[in-house]
Design a protein around this motif. Structure first.
Motif, short mmCIF file in Angstrom:
data_model
loop_
_atom_site.label_atom_id
_atom_site.label_comp_id
_atom_site.label_asym_id
_atom_site.label_seq_id
_atom_site.Cartn_x
_atom_site.Cartn_y
_atom_site.Cartn_z
N ILE A 169 20.54 -26.77 36.74
CA ILE A 169 20.13 -28.10 36.25
C ILE A 169 18.61 -28.19 36.18
N GLN A 170 17.93 -27.69 37.21
CA GLN A 170 16.46 -27.73 37.22
C GLN A 170 15.87 -26.85 36.13
N TYR A 172 17.28 -26.23 33.27
CA TYR A 172 17.54 -26.98 32.03
C TYR A 172 16.48 -28.06 31.83
N LYS A 173 15.99 -28.62 32.95
CA LYS A 173 14.97 -29.66 32.88
C LYS A 173 13.56 -29.10 32.68
#
Length: 450
Positions: A169-170, A172-173
């Motif tokens: 997720i990180q 992707y951010k």
């Protein structure tokens, strides 16, 4: 009165694999990440691939030797029975440096965790509590050690899976490299193979555990499952380490963001998941380190037991098995006392010295295969025998030799001092007490080879 009491056969395949994984400490990839990333220039996953290849060759050799000599004792037993008692003693002595310091290094990691949470508290109290707990569990029974270990290992793997999800997720951010798929952690234009090999010597510390499970051979329900247990431990552990290292490296391409490079796990968890995840992940790290502490504490106790049973160490103490608990009680307590030394040294120093003994043991296990199957059994007539008993162990010995040559200078100094002490001890045993190392443990050797 307890020296004739045998160890209890109570461990199945997955219990032994779990002990190996627990010994290896899956979360140690994050503890040593900063150290290895700095050494390799941001190629920690590549260092783990190199380490895994070396360990696979050596694991195959362990699998061969554990079937020939189904006794606790590991590299010490194999070298002793194939290349002679004197060399076996020195290899066993070098292995002791590895095995004795592994419970200590787990106590060091626990101390570092607690210092990050409670910087104003005295460090010694955490070491004392942890060591007392691990020693007590190991003293009671091997079955209790195995049961607690399996629970801790499952909890640890679940949390590492959570880290992978949060890390994705990180990424992707936009954190770190900003992409999930990249060759940057595996290849860089300015990479130096010497630096990677130096990093691989450190990550070999992570793999120590697959060899330690040979210490449980006399407690396995079926000794024929030991080669499979060794292979599963290496492959599963290597896969976990690689995935953890890959995500950590993509999230943190360099070590500039870390305040404490010696143990980056607390900060990695904080940056990836925030304060709440940091606390949860630290709980998982505590679980992993405790599992490793239980496994490493019990295995070195059994190495000391075999050396005591053979008379290499004082038999009344080190060869003693408690009649009720059926554990080597004196050894368990002795290892606990050594672990209390964790109140002072750094993780980098202790892990470097550990690898000196580990790589010597790995090298001689590979050489033991050649000595036994080629020189003793003359099994070099077919292509299969040549590959299995000459080519594979030679490559294993060569690979471990290359890593040994790239050890940190402090590891060489500490290791050489330890070996010199072993030589002096062997000299005293033969000259002062009139006991030749070649005469020690003859009855036991005959039992194992009959």
């Amino acid at each position: 009165m307890g020296t004739n009491t045998s160890l209890k056969r109570s461990l199945g395949l997955w219990a032994i694999v779990a002990l190996g994984l627990g010994y290896m400490t899956p979360t140690v990839v994050f503890d040593t990440f900063g150290i290895v990333s700095k050494q390799t220039g941001g190629l920690v996953p590549l260092a783990y691939i190199v380490g895994l290849i070396v360990m696979l060759f050596t694991a195959i050799s362990y699998g061969k030797m554990v079937k020939v000599f189904p006794s606790a004792g590991s590299a010490y037993t194999y070298t002793r029975e194939t290349m002679g008692p004197r060399l076996g003693f020195l290899v066993g002595w070098a292995s002791l440096l590895d095995y004795l310091l592994l419970p200590l290094v787990n106590a060091v990691i626990i101390r570092l965790y607690m210092e990050s949470l409670f910087p104003d508290a005295s460090a010694w109290i955490w070491v004392l509590i942890y060591v007392a707990f691990v020693t007590a569990i190991n003293a009671i029974s091997m079955k209790s050690t195995s049961g607690v270990n399996i629970i801790l290992v499952v909890f640890t793997i679940a949390l590492m899976a959570a880290f992978v999800v949060l890390g994705a997720i990180q990424l992707y951010k936009g954190m770190g490299t900003g992409t999930l798929l990249t060759i940057q952690p595996l290849f860089q234009a300015n990479m130096h193979i010497t630096a990677v090999l130096t990093g691989a010597t450190v990550v070999c510390f992570s793999f120590i555990g697959f060899d330690a499970i040979t210490m449980y051979t006399e407690e396995a329900k079926d000794i024929n499952m030991m080669p499979k247990a060794i292979a599963f431990t290496v492959l599963i552990g290597g896969g976990i380490f690689f995935v953890g290292a890959y995500f950590a490296q993509t999230l943190f391409p360099d070590v500039s963001v870390f305040n404490v490079v010696d143990d980056t796990l607390p900060e990695i968890a904080l940056y990836v998941g925030g304060v709440v995840f940091q606390l949860i992940f630290l709980a998982g790290a505590f679980a992993a380190t405790t599992a490793s502490g239980l496994a490493s504490h019990s295995s070195v106790s059994r190495l000391l037991y075999v050396m005591g049973r053979n008379g290499v160490l004082p038999k009344k103490l080190f060869g003693y098995v408690h009649p009720k608990f059926r554990t080597p009680l004196f050894n368990v307590i002795f290892v606990g006392l050594v672990s209390l030394l964790a109140m002072g040294p750094s993780l980098e120093l202790v892990s470097a010295v550990i690898n000196f003994g580990a790589l010597i043991a790995f090298t001689f296990v590979n050489l033991s295969v050649i000595a036994y199957f080629v020189f003793k059994k003359k099994q070099y007539q077919t292509p299969k025998q040549i590959i299995s008993y000459i080519v594979m162990p030679t490559l294993g010995a060569a690979f471990t030799g290359v890593l040994w040559a790239h050890l940190h200078a402090d590891a060489f100094i500490g290791g050489i001092v330890w070996v010199v002490i072993g030589v002096i001890y062997m000299f005293i045993m033969s000259k002062v007490f009139k006991r030749d190392i070649t005469d020690l443990g003859v009855d036991e050797a005959e039992k194992m080879t009959s």
